[in-house]
Design a protein around this motif. Structure first.
Motif, PDB file in Angstrom:
ATOM      1  N   SER A  44      30.326 -89.396 -31.304  1.00 12.95           N
ATOM      2  CA  SER A  44      29.980 -90.796 -31.072  1.00 12.95           C
ATOM      3  C   SER A  44      29.941 -91.631 -32.352  1.00 12.95           C
ATOM      4  CB  SER A  44      28.610 -90.886 -30.385  1.00 12.95           C
ATOM      5  OG  SER A  44      27.605 -90.350 -31.233  1.00 12.95           O
ATOM      6  N   ARG A  45      30.135 -90.993 -33.500  1.00 15.71           N
ATOM      7  CA  ARG A  45      30.098 -91.742 -34.757  1.00 15.71           C
ATOM      8  C   ARG A  45      31.288 -91.366 -35.621  1.00 15.71           C
ATOM      9  NH1 ARG A  45      28.582 -88.132 -38.566  1.00 15.71           N
ATOM     10  NH2 ARG A  45      27.405 -86.317 -37.881  1.00 15.71           N
ATOM     11  N   THR A  96      22.154 -78.668 -34.269  1.00 21.29           N
ATOM     12  CA  THR A  96      21.703 -79.776 -35.112  1.00 21.29           C
ATOM     13  C   THR A  96      22.748 -79.978 -36.201  1.00 21.29           C
ATOM     14  OG1 THR A  96      20.479 -78.422 -36.724  1.00 21.29           O
ATOM     15  CG2 THR A  96      19.292 -79.118 -34.724  1.00 21.29           C
ATOM     16  N   VAL A 118      28.956 -83.961 -28.671  1.00 20.16           N
ATOM     17  CA  VAL A 118      29.446 -85.124 -27.944  1.00 20.16           C
ATOM     18  C   VAL A 118      28.612 -86.364 -28.256  1.00 20.16           C
ATOM     19  CG1 VAL A 118      29.729 -86.123 -25.641  1.00 20.16           C
ATOM     20  CG2 VAL A 118      30.493 -83.778 -26.079  1.00 20.16           C
ATOM     21  N   GLU A 119      27.292 -86.211 -28.260  1.00 19.35           N
ATOM     22  CA  GLU A 119      26.411 -87.369 -28.397  1.00 19.35           C
ATOM     23  C   GLU A 119      26.138 -87.771 -29.849  1.00 19.35           C
ATOM     24  OE1 GLU A 119      22.860 -86.864 -26.154  1.00 19.35           O
ATOM     25  OE2 GLU A 119      23.924 -86.752 -24.229  1.00 19.35           O
ATOM     26  N   ASN A 120      26.170 -86.795 -30.765  1.00 22.96           N
ATOM     27  CA  ASN A 120      25.754 -87.088 -32.135  1.00 22.96           C
ATOM     28  C   ASN A 120      26.847 -86.951 -33.183  1.00 22.96           C
ATOM     29  OD1 ASN A 120      22.743 -87.438 -31.681  1.00 22.96           O
ATOM     30  ND2 ASN A 120      23.074 -85.410 -30.808  1.00 22.96           N
ATOM     31  N   GLU A 132      26.450 -80.765 -25.996  1.00 22.13           N
ATOM     32  CA  GLU A 132      25.799 -82.067 -25.893  1.00 22.13           C
ATOM     33  C   GLU A 132      25.578 -82.692 -27.267  1.00 22.13           C
ATOM     34  OE1 GLU A 132      21.504 -83.868 -24.397  1.00 22.13           O
ATOM     35  OE2 GLU A 132      22.339 -82.114 -23.384  1.00 22.13           O
ATOM     36  N   HIS A 133      25.157 -81.864 -28.234  1.00 19.12           N
ATOM     37  CA  HIS A 133      24.916 -82.394 -29.578  1.00 19.12           C
ATOM     38  C   HIS A 133      26.204 -82.934 -30.188  1.00 19.12           C
ATOM     39  CE1 HIS A 133      23.284 -82.893 -33.594  1.00 19.12           C
ATOM     40  NE2 HIS A 133      24.284 -82.170 -34.061  1.00 19.12           N
ATOM     41  N   GLU A 175      25.261 -75.281 -23.680  1.00 21.58           N
ATOM     42  CA  GLU A 175      25.266 -76.664 -23.209  1.00 21.58           C
ATOM     43  C   GLU A 175      24.628 -77.595 -24.242  1.00 21.58           C
ATOM     44  OE1 GLU A 175      23.252 -76.406 -19.490  1.00 21.58           O
ATOM     45  OE2 GLU A 175      24.898 -75.294 -18.524  1.00 21.58           O
TER      46      GLU A 175
END
Length: 211
Positions: free
Chosen positions: A199-200, A163, A194-196, A191-192, A187
């Motif tokens: 991505s910003r 988080t 890469v995605e959160n 994933e966190h 994993e």
């Protein structure tokens, strides 16, 4: 890697024969200072060297814990070498510890952590990362105290793993101890980010606050 950086290994030329902690000097094999890209945006910090790093002198190498982290770094695009490498080829990431020496029979004392703190302070100041990854509860407590409004124990790493915690000038993305992680935990962390995070525009968190 910065064009002016000659080596990934201890790029700030910190004392490799440090004798500041009597209880650790005779028990360690190597002083394990930071390793990686001195211009990195991502800083990973663990409590102390694992067994493999104590033997090799290079953070997160030589054992299963090191291989797990190197695999995570490869998945994130930070490592261009195999997970078994004892000289990882890294970009945009720096690896370090609260304490630079490992006692084979115990964790570092609070006094030893405080004694070693100037090394970490200097690395954070010179690197000025945007995202700090505290590995394990003790590291999370130490960094959250310095960089957020939380106190030790306010945040459990088991709940905060993968988080994002907003800090003062940085963001913290806590990680479970490498020796406690399952493949699913690793994993989830990848994933966190890469995605959160990727991505910003995480650069908005960047600051220059000394510890």
């Amino acid at each position: 890697m910065d064009a002016e950086q000659d080596t990934l290994d201890n790029p700030f030329n910190m004392d490799e024969d440090c004798r500041n902690c009597d209880g650790l000097c005779d028990a360690r094999t190597n002083v394990v200072h930071g390793y990686g890209d001195a211009g990195a945006e991502f800083l990973f910090v663990a409590e102390r060297p694992h067994t493999g790093a104590d033997q090799t002198g290079v953070p997160f190498t030589g054992d299963d814990a090191g291989r797990r982290l190197q695999s995570i770094l490869a998945d994130l695009g930070f490592a261009r070498s195999e997970p078994e490498s004892e000289a990882p080829d890294l970009q945009n990431v720096y690896l370090t510890y609260l304490t630079r020496c490992r006692h084979p029979e115990r964790e570092p004392s609070e006094t030893e952590i405080r004694t070693c703190e100037p090394y970490l302070n200097a690395e954070i100041r010179m690197i000025n990362p945007e995202i700090i990854v505290p590995i394990g509860q003790r590291t999370l407590d130490a960094l959250a105290t310095d960089y957020t409004t939380n106190r030790p124990g306010d945040v459990e790493v088991t709940e905060a793993h993968a988080t994002t915690i907003r800090g003062r000038g940085f963001e913290l993305v806590p990680m479970l101890e490498l020796t406690d992680q399952t493949d699913a935990d690793s994993e989830a962390f990848v994933e966190h980010l890469v995605e959160n995070v990727f991505s910003r525009d995480y650069r908005q968190t960047k600051g220059r606050r000394g510890r």
